[in-house]
Design a protein around this motif. Sequence first.
Motif, PDB file in Angstrom:
ATOM      1  N   ILE A  35      -0.910 -45.151  24.394  1.00  0.00           N
ATOM      2  CA  ILE A  35      -1.745 -46.319  24.665  1.00  0.00           C
ATOM      3  C   ILE A  35      -2.689 -46.577  23.495  1.00  0.00           C
ATOM      4  O   ILE A  35      -2.840 -47.721  23.039  1.00  0.00           O
ATOM      5  N   TYR A  36      -3.301 -45.525  22.981  1.00  0.00           N
ATOM      6  CA  TYR A  36      -4.185 -45.693  21.829  1.00  0.00           C
ATOM      7  C   TYR A  36      -3.419 -46.277  20.642  1.00  0.00           C
ATOM      8  O   TYR A  36      -3.904 -47.165  19.946  1.00  0.00           O
ATOM      9  N   ARG A  37      -2.218 -45.777  20.407  1.00  0.00           N
ATOM     10  CA  ARG A  37      -1.402 -46.272  19.297  1.00  0.00           C
ATOM     11  C   ARG A  37      -1.067 -47.753  19.469  1.00  0.00           C
ATOM     12  O   ARG A  37      -1.158 -48.538  18.521  1.00  0.00           O
ATOM     13  N   ILE A  38      -0.719 -48.157  20.696  1.00  0.00           N
ATOM     14  CA  ILE A  38      -0.430 -49.573  20.974  1.00  0.00           C
ATOM     15  C   ILE A  38      -1.662 -50.418  20.650  1.00  0.00           C
ATOM     16  O   ILE A  38      -1.579 -51.426  19.947  1.00  0.00           O
ATOM     17  N   PHE A  39      -2.816 -49.991  21.172  1.00  0.00           N
ATOM     18  CA  PHE A  39      -4.058 -50.730  20.940  1.00  0.00           C
ATOM     19  C   PHE A  39      -4.451 -50.717  19.458  1.00  0.00           C
ATOM     20  O   PHE A  39      -4.767 -51.756  18.880  1.00  0.00           O
ATOM     21  N   GLY A  40      -4.458 -49.535  18.863  1.00  0.00           N
ATOM     22  CA  GLY A  40      -4.905 -49.392  17.478  1.00  0.00           C
ATOM     23  C   GLY A  40      -4.050 -50.175  16.496  1.00  0.00           C
ATOM     24  O   GLY A  40      -4.576 -50.837  15.588  1.00  0.00           O
ATOM     25  N   ASN A  41      -2.720 -50.110  16.668  1.00  0.00           N
ATOM     26  CA  ASN A  41      -1.828 -50.860  15.777  1.00  0.00           C
ATOM     27  C   ASN A  41      -2.063 -52.361  15.908  1.00  0.00           C
ATOM     28  O   ASN A  41      -2.110 -53.079  14.908  1.00  0.00           O
ATOM     29  N   PHE A  42      -2.226 -52.836  17.127  1.00  0.00           N
ATOM     30  CA  PHE A  42      -2.445 -54.264  17.346  1.00  0.00           C
ATOM     31  C   PHE A  42      -3.787 -54.715  16.770  1.00  0.00           C
ATOM     32  O   PHE A  42      -3.896 -55.802  16.195  1.00  0.00           O
ATOM     33  N   LEU A  43      -4.809 -53.905  16.926  1.00  0.00           N
ATOM     34  CA  LEU A  43      -6.171 -54.318  16.550  1.00  0.00           C
ATOM     35  C   LEU A  43      -6.497 -54.103  15.074  1.00  0.00           C
ATOM     36  O   LEU A  43      -7.574 -54.497  14.622  1.00  0.00           O
ATOM     37  N   LYS A  44      -5.590 -53.510  14.325  1.00  0.00           N
ATOM     38  CA  LYS A  44      -5.854 -53.267  12.895  1.00  0.00           C
ATOM     39  C   LYS A  44      -6.204 -54.597  12.212  1.00  0.00           C
ATOM     40  O   LYS A  44      -5.460 -55.562  12.278  1.00  0.00           O
TER      41      LYS A  44
END
Length: 190
Positions: A38-47
């Motif tokens: 979940i963090y990876r999904i959020f972090g990649n999108f929000l970069k």
Amino acid sequence: MNNLAYNYDDVWEEKLDGKIVLMSPRPITNHGIVAGNIYRIFGNFLKGKPCKAFMDGIDVHLTEKDTVIPDAIIVCNRDYIKHDGIYGAPDLIVEILSPSTAKNDKGYKKNLYEKCGVREYWIVDTANKSVEVYLLKDGRYELDEVYSILPDYLTEKMKPEELALVKYEFKTSLFDDLVVKIEDVFYGMI
């Protein structure tokens, strides 16, 4: 001799309604895998975007009596982000159920997040591979949808029109272009 090794200095605690609540010493493997996904999904999108994703371990100070440590969050108001935690309601909070936290995640904390104005709240169940999504509407949470990976024994018996209704991905209410695939949330579970 017990082969489990816990460093009790690492036991996390939350403050709920002014009372200290100890959390499990460390989450089980699937809990960690899903939190990372979940963090990876959020972090990649929000970069490169104004909002920021955080993984568990960050104190979120909601009221004088309530400090929580969610499994993942998105914060769009950068003024809330301080060196020692988040001070204010994140825009999205994710809690992954554990036997020791499920009652608070579905009860007190859900009500707290609603009261504090968290716009979107996910309750993730690794055992059932499901994500309950609650959206804040007129100051109250409404269950938007429950997304899950259905077991083969169910999908094999479903009619094509029933299968067509199964949702395998969803968008967050915060961003029109963040599509979350349910298989990515639970990817790699053992």
